[in-house]
Design a protein around this motif. Structure first.
Motif, PDB file in Angstrom:
ATOM      1  N   THR A  21       0.727  -1.119   0.120  1.00 16.34           N
ATOM      2  CA  THR A  21       0.041   0.194  -0.057  1.00 16.34           C
ATOM      3  C   THR A  21       0.736   1.320   0.097  1.00 16.34           C
ATOM      4  O   THR A  21       0.250   2.261   0.124  1.00 16.34           O
ATOM      5  CB  THR A  21      -1.040  -0.067   1.194  1.00 16.34           C
ATOM      6  OG1 THR A  21      -0.073  -0.001   2.375  1.00 16.34           O
ATOM      7  CG2 THR A  21      -1.852  -1.117   1.293  1.00 16.34           C
ATOM      8  N   PRO A  24       0.740   4.091  -5.098  1.00 15.30           N
ATOM      9  CA  PRO A  24      -0.754   4.201  -6.084  1.00 15.30           C
ATOM     10  C   PRO A  24      -0.569   2.972  -6.883  1.00 15.30           C
ATOM     11  O   PRO A  24       0.284   2.363  -7.354  1.00 15.30           O
ATOM     12  CB  PRO A  24      -0.832   5.485  -6.670  1.00 15.30           C
ATOM     13  CG  PRO A  24       0.640   5.999  -6.601  1.00 15.30           C
ATOM     14  CD  PRO A  24       1.532   5.342  -5.713  1.00 15.30           C
ATOM     15  N   MET A 177      -7.038  -0.246  -2.304  1.00 16.39           N
ATOM     16  CA  MET A 177      -6.536   0.891  -2.977  1.00 16.39           C
ATOM     17  C   MET A 177      -7.575   1.076  -3.970  1.00 16.39           C
ATOM     18  O   MET A 177      -7.364   2.312  -4.409  1.00 16.39           O
ATOM     19  CB  MET A 177      -5.195   0.277  -3.735  1.00 16.39           C
ATOM     20  CG  MET A 177      -4.250  -0.063  -2.896  1.00 16.39           C
ATOM     21  SD  MET A 177      -3.547   1.225  -1.790  1.00 16.39           S
ATOM     22  CE  MET A 177      -2.858   2.370  -3.044  1.00 16.39           C
TER      23      MET A 177
END
Length: 609
Positions: A21, A24, A177
């Motif tokens: 994480t 991006p 995400m």
């Protein structure tokens, strides 16, 4: 604040989510080739509708399910169909299956798309058809076709629509995400599904270890009635039945589905795919995949085209092949070890773990069960894992099924806590597979028996129909015979039964009478009156001809009836008709001869004077 409940059992394995994480979502790009399995969902496999050598466009349908439950497959980019053959596919057995190989041409040229800006102006069935034609199946579980799931039985009203953002499995962060970066698309997809189902309540369930995703969705749902339910982190809270129990307090009945209690659960990735299909006209040709593990230099999440080989994604993430001990597809709890990197990404692929030996060590050898009961305490379905294990190992499948084996969600919590290192889930999968195989064999045998019984019934029915036709023919023949006999008796009673012998005798008598009259005329000086003498002869012949013609018509009628009823005496009647034709012909000839004789007598009489 949303009221929460708890479910039995559960474990807290190390999460390892922070590995992927830190950056991006990236775009994976287009590999040198794409391998597209025809079976990427529960149901019937799709059938290729393109040929080898054919050029296809991005988003073009290249395989479809003609009959049965299923969704189509689309080209993730433009290119040429290189082959349609068997290749390794994502499966615990390492099996090969039918796949379409696409060679990208680098142009990434789209086919025509039909976005729908105002889906509310359409019928619900039309929107469901758009979802189906986009090839969308569940992207967080077994891959159940979404259009079918969004069409619950008419007697089961969905009151609560749940969007599953728990993502409880360690390592996997694809949904996390996605919620952070595509919150608006997540909510848009939820709205479309809510418009189709018309539930009373819409709720997004997220574990409390995802604060960024929670904030993003709270912002995206401002001004709506959608609830954001933050639930405690516990594995497997992301299981469909467990999440439903947490958010509603209701339990899905054994052997049932969530719709039985008025609830439906959908995945975060599925919601995004629905939004893109309806609002943009984009089919399901890509998904977010987590590439993680200590053996890769750049772990993270990538937007990946369906059909991309796993080895391409590992190279993109900078895999260190010398450190890879195990390659796991999915999470460490419910995933399975890959035997090759050549398998492609499919619609249900959410994570690839390139683990080192220390990260995911080889499990120790299986030891005898010590009956500690920890597996039963950890089971979120409140089953009896120990008894299920014994029955599965002893191949006592009926007993295992009686203990609700098929309620097991294969979460792996029992195996995780087992101090004897028994791979319990593997035994359960084996037992389920054997039971399904036995059921398939039983179904096959039942169908064979049904076909045999249907054939026997058909043969008996045909025999009965044949016997009935025979009886009808016999009855028709008897009726025809009786009719013929009655007509003969009637003709005899009226004195009209003149057979061929009588006709010949009459002709002979008439001939003798004419000869005598001729002789008398030659001896007499007075003119003879032959017309008066021969008139009775002409009348008799005409009557004989009329009777013969009448009998011929009767016999022809009987013959036509016998043919229509397929009677057994058709040939006999045909011979009788032919014989009556001869009789009529002879009677006509005799009458014509008699008339010629009668016409010649006056001339002869004149010549004598």
């Amino acid at each position: 604040m949303t009221q929460l409940w708890d479910f039995s059992g559960g474990v807290h394995p190390p999460e390892h989510k922070d590995i992927s994480t830190g950056r991006p979502i990236r775009t994976a790009g287009v590999p040198d080739y794409l391998i597209l399995p025809l079976q990427q969902h529960i149901g019937e496999p799709a059938e290729a509708i393109v040929d080898v050598g054919e050029r296809v466009l991005k988003g073009q349908k290249i395989a479809d399910v003609k009959t049965g439950m299923g969704v189509p497959v689309h080209a993730p980019t433009s290119g040429v169909i290189e082959s349609i053959a068997d290749f390794p596919v994502p499966h615990p057995s390492g099996m090969a299956d039918r796949c379409i190989t696409l060679k990208p041409d680098g142009e990434d040229q789209w086919c025509p798309r039909n976005p729908v800006k105002d889906y509310r102006s359409l019928e619900r069935d039309q929107v469901l058809q758009i979802i189906r034609d986009a090839g969308i199946s569940g992207m967080g579980g077994a891959g159940f076709p979404t259009n079918i799931k969004l069409r619950p039985p008419r007697d089961r009203k969905v009151n609560t629509l749940i969007l599953n953002g728990a993502e409880c499995e360690p390592y996997i962060t694809a949904d996390d995400m996605t919620m952070r970066e595509k919150a608006s698309e997540v909510v848009a997809g939820l709205k479309i599904m809510a418009w189709i189902l018309r539930p009373d309540r819409c709720v997004i369930g997220i574990e409390d270890n995802k604060p960024e995703a929670i904030a993003a969705l709270e912002k995206a749902t401002e001004g709506t009635q959608t609830e954001i339910a933050v639930i405690p982190t516990k594995y497997p809270s992301g299981g469909e039945k467990q999440l439903i129990q947490i958010l509603t307090g209701m339990e899905v009945p054994s052997g049932g589905i969530p719709a039985d209690i008025g609830v439906m659960c959908q995945n975060i990735g599925t919601a995004v795919a629905v939004a893109q299909a309806v609002l943009e006209g984009t089919p399901l040709i890509s998904r977010v995949v987590t590439i993680t593990g200590e053996a890769v230099r750049e772990p993270g999440n990538v937007e990946t085209l369906i059909g991309t080989p796993i080895e391409y994604l590992l190279e993109l993430a900078g895999v260190r092949q010398d450190q890879v001990s195990r390659l796991v597809l999915g999470g460490p709890m419910m995933g399975y070890t890959l035997t090759t990197e050549a398998v492609p990404v499919i619609k249900t692929t959410n994570c690839v773990i390139a683990a080192t030996a220390s990260e995911l060590p080889t499990p120790p050898p299986e030891q005898p069960c010590i009956r500690c009961g920890q597996c039963a305490e950890a089971c979120p379905m409140e089953l009896l894992p120990q008894q299920l294990f014994w029955h599965a190992k002893a191949t006592e499948f009926e007993k295992a099924e009686h203990l609700n084996l098929f309620d097991c969600i294969e979460c792996g919590a029992c195996s995780y806590v087992c101090p004897s290192s028994i791979p319990l889930v593997q035994y359960y999968r084996f037992a389920k597979g054997e039971i399904r195989a036995q059921q398939a064999e039983q179904l096959k045998a039942d169908r064979a028996r049904e076909r045999f019984e249907a054939r026997q019934a058909r043969l008996e029915r045909e025999q009965q129909e044949k016997e009935l036709r025979r009886q009808e023919r016999a009855k028709a023949a008897a009726e025809a015979q009786a009719k013929k006999k009655a007509e003969a008796e009637k003709a005899a009673s009226e004195g009209e039964a003149i057979d061929e012998r009588s006709a010949k005798a009459a002709l002979v008598q008439e001939a003798l009478a004419r000869k005598k009259a001729k002789a008398d005329a030659s001896r007499s000086s007075a003119p003879a009156e032959p017309a008066a003498e021969t008139k009775p002869d002409i009348d008799a012949l005409e009557k004989q001809l009329t009777q013969a013609q009448s009998k011929l018509e009767t016999m022809q009628g009987m013959l036509e009836d016998a043919k229509a009823q397929q009677a057994d005496n058709v040939e006999k009647l045909e011979r009788a008709v032919a014989k009556n034709h001869d009789r009529v012909k002879r009677a006509e000839e005799a009458l014509a001869e008699a008339k010629d004789k009668l016409a010649a007598q006056p001339a002869e009489t004149q010549s004598t004077h």
